[in-house]
Design a protein around this motif. Structure first.
Motif, short mmCIF file in Angstrom:
data_model
loop_
_atom_site.label_atom_id
_atom_site.label_comp_id
_atom_site.label_asym_id
_atom_site.label_seq_id
_atom_site.Cartn_x
_atom_site.Cartn_y
_atom_site.Cartn_z
N UNK A 287 33.75 -74.26 -2.37
CA UNK A 287 34.33 -72.93 -2.54
C UNK A 287 34.28 -72.46 -3.99
N UNK A 288 34.40 -73.38 -4.92
CA UNK A 288 34.36 -73.00 -6.33
C UNK A 288 33.02 -72.36 -6.68
N UNK A 289 31.94 -72.83 -6.06
CA UNK A 289 30.61 -72.33 -6.38
C UNK A 289 30.07 -71.34 -5.35
N UNK A 290 30.82 -71.12 -4.27
CA UNK A 290 30.36 -70.22 -3.22
C UNK A 290 30.49 -68.76 -3.65
N UNK A 291 29.68 -67.86 -3.07
CA UNK A 291 29.83 -66.43 -3.35
C UNK A 291 31.20 -65.93 -2.93
N UNK A 292 31.63 -64.86 -3.55
CA UNK A 292 32.96 -64.31 -3.27
C UNK A 292 33.16 -63.96 -1.82
N UNK A 293 32.11 -63.45 -1.14
CA UNK A 293 32.29 -63.04 0.25
C UNK A 293 32.56 -64.24 1.15
N UNK A 294 32.01 -65.41 0.79
CA UNK A 294 32.27 -66.62 1.57
C UNK A 294 33.73 -67.05 1.40
N UNK A 295 34.22 -67.00 0.17
CA UNK A 295 35.62 -67.38 -0.10
C UNK A 295 36.57 -66.43 0.62
N UNK A 296 36.24 -65.14 0.63
CA UNK A 296 37.10 -64.18 1.33
C UNK A 296 37.09 -64.44 2.84
N UNK A 297 35.93 -64.80 3.38
CA UNK A 297 35.84 -65.10 4.81
C UNK A 297 36.68 -66.34 5.15
#
Length: 317
Positions: A287-297
Motif C-alpha cells: 500500500x505504501x507504494x501503490x497508486x492512490x486510487x488503489x489505496x482509496x479502493x
C-alpha cells in the motif's frame, strides 16, 4: 487527597459528556476527584457538565480556558490542577466500565515499580457495533502483569489509549507533558518519551469504550492542516532500540497513507522515505507504494466490512 484525579478535556461534546460522567459515577472504586477542563466550548457542554456538580461527593471542578487551546493543552491544565499523584484520563465522549478504577487501584498496588497503568478497551462505532482490539501481547484474559516491551506491544493496534490509562505525576516530570504544538497524534509523541523511561502495568480485560466518530473528532478533519509528531528527533534514541524504531516506522506509515489519501505527495514523501521497509508487513509495503486510487479502493472495502462488524487490517503479519 483523593487516590485518583480524573482529568476530562471538554470541547463541544454536549451530546456525549453526560454518559462519560455517568460512567464515572458508576465506578465501584470511589476515592477520586474530577477535574473538567472546558476548552471554550461553543455548545452547551459546560452546562451539561455543571449539572453533575452536586452528584460528586468527592470533588468536582470545572476549569475554563480563556481561548481554545486543543486537547494537549486541556490535558496539561488538568494535570497541573490535579491534587492526586495518580492521573486518570477520559475524553468527554468516551466511557469507562464500572470496574475501571478498581482494576487500576489493584494494578498500582501490585506493580508499584510502574509509571503507567492501563487496561484493554473496545471501539464503539456510530452504527452501535463494538469491536475488540487485536493485541500484540501474550497475556491471558484477565491477567495483570508488567508489559515486557512497551513499544512492541503498541506498535500495531495500541493495547491502550489515554481513556484507559492512569499515569503517575512523576512521569510528566521526567518525560514532559503532552506537546501542545502537536494537533494530531499527541498521544503517540508522549508515548515515545514516556515509554522509554517508565514501565507499564497492564490488565488484559476490557475496561473502557473508545468512541470512534463523535461530532468534532479531530480525525475527521484534513491531516494536512494538522501538526504531527516530528519522528526524526527520536531517531537517535531508536538507534539502539529496534522496538522503538519499528514503532516510529509503523506510525510514519499510518500518517503517510493518510497523506496519500489526501493527495499530499510532499508530506507523504517525507514520511515514506524515512521508513525502513523491514518494519512493515507485506500488505503495508504494498500500500505504501501503490497508486492512490488503489489505496482509496482498499479503504472503501475496509469501511464496508467495518460497517458489518468485521475489521480488515494490515497490522497482522
Amino acid at each position: 487527597m483523593p487516590f485518583f484525579s480524573i482529568v476530562i478535556p471538554l470541547y463541544n461534546k454536549e451530546k456525549f459528556v453526560s454518559a462519560t460522567l455517568e460512567s464515572i459515577l458508576a465506578q465501584t472504586f470511589t476515592d477520586y476527584e474530577v477535574v473538567v477542563v472546558d476548552d471554550v466550548s461553543t455548545d452547551a457542554s459546560r452546562n451539561v457538565a455543571e449539572a453533575f456538580s452536586g452528584k460528586f461527593t468527592s470533588g468536582f471542578r470545572i476549569i475554563s480556558h480563556q481561548s481554545n487551546s486543543g486537547l494537549s493543552a486541556a490535558r496539561n491544565t488538568g494535570i497541573r490542577n490535579a491534587t492526586s499523584d495518580l492521573i486518570a484520563f477520559v475524553d468527554a465522549d468516551d466511557v469507562w466500565k464500572p470496574d475501571f478504577l478498581e482494576r487500576m487501584h489493584t494494578l498500582i498496588h501490585q506493580f508499584p515499580e510502574a509509571g503507567i497503568f492501563a487496561a484493554g478497551y473496545d471501539e464503539k462505532y456510530p452504527n452501535g457495533k463494538s469491536l475488540s482490539v487485536h493485541k500484540n501481547l501474550d497475556f491471558a484474559a484477565g491477567e495483570m502483569n508488567l508489559v515486557p516491551d512497551f513499544f512492541a506491544a503498541n506498535t500495531y493496534q495500541p493495547i491502550f489509549w489515554y481513556g484507559s490509562a492512569v499515569v503517575r505525576r512523576e512521569v510528566f516530570a521526567a518525560a514532559g507533558y503532552f506537546d501542545e504544538k502537536i494537533t494530531y497524534g499527541e498521544d503517540t509523541d508522549f508515548n515515545i518519551r514516556a515509554g522509554q523511561l517508565f514501565k507499564m502495568a497492564y490488565y488484559n480485560g476490557v475496561c473502557a469504550s473508545y468512541t470512534m466518530a463523535s461530532e468534532n473528532q479531530i480525525t475527521r478533519a484534513s491531516l494536512s492542516t494538522k501538526n504531527i509528531t516530528d519522528f526524526s528527533k527520536y531517531e537517535a534514541d531508536a538507534a539502539g532500540n529496534p522496538s522503538l524504531k519499528k514503532f516510529l516506522d509503523v506510525n510514519r506509515y499510518i500518517l503517510a497513507i493518510a497523506y496519500k489519501l489526501e493527495g499530499n505527495s510532499e508530506k507523504f514523501g517525507l514520511l515514506a522515505n524515512a521508513i525502513d521497509s523491514k518494519n512493515l508487513t507485506t500488505s503495508q509495503r504494498f500500500l505504501l507504494h501503490a497508486p492512490g486510487f488503489v489505496v482509496r479502493l482498499v479503504r472503501k472495502i475496509k469501511l464496508l466490512f467495518l460497517r458489518r462488524g468485521v475489521r480488515l487490517t494490515t497490522f497482522r503479519k
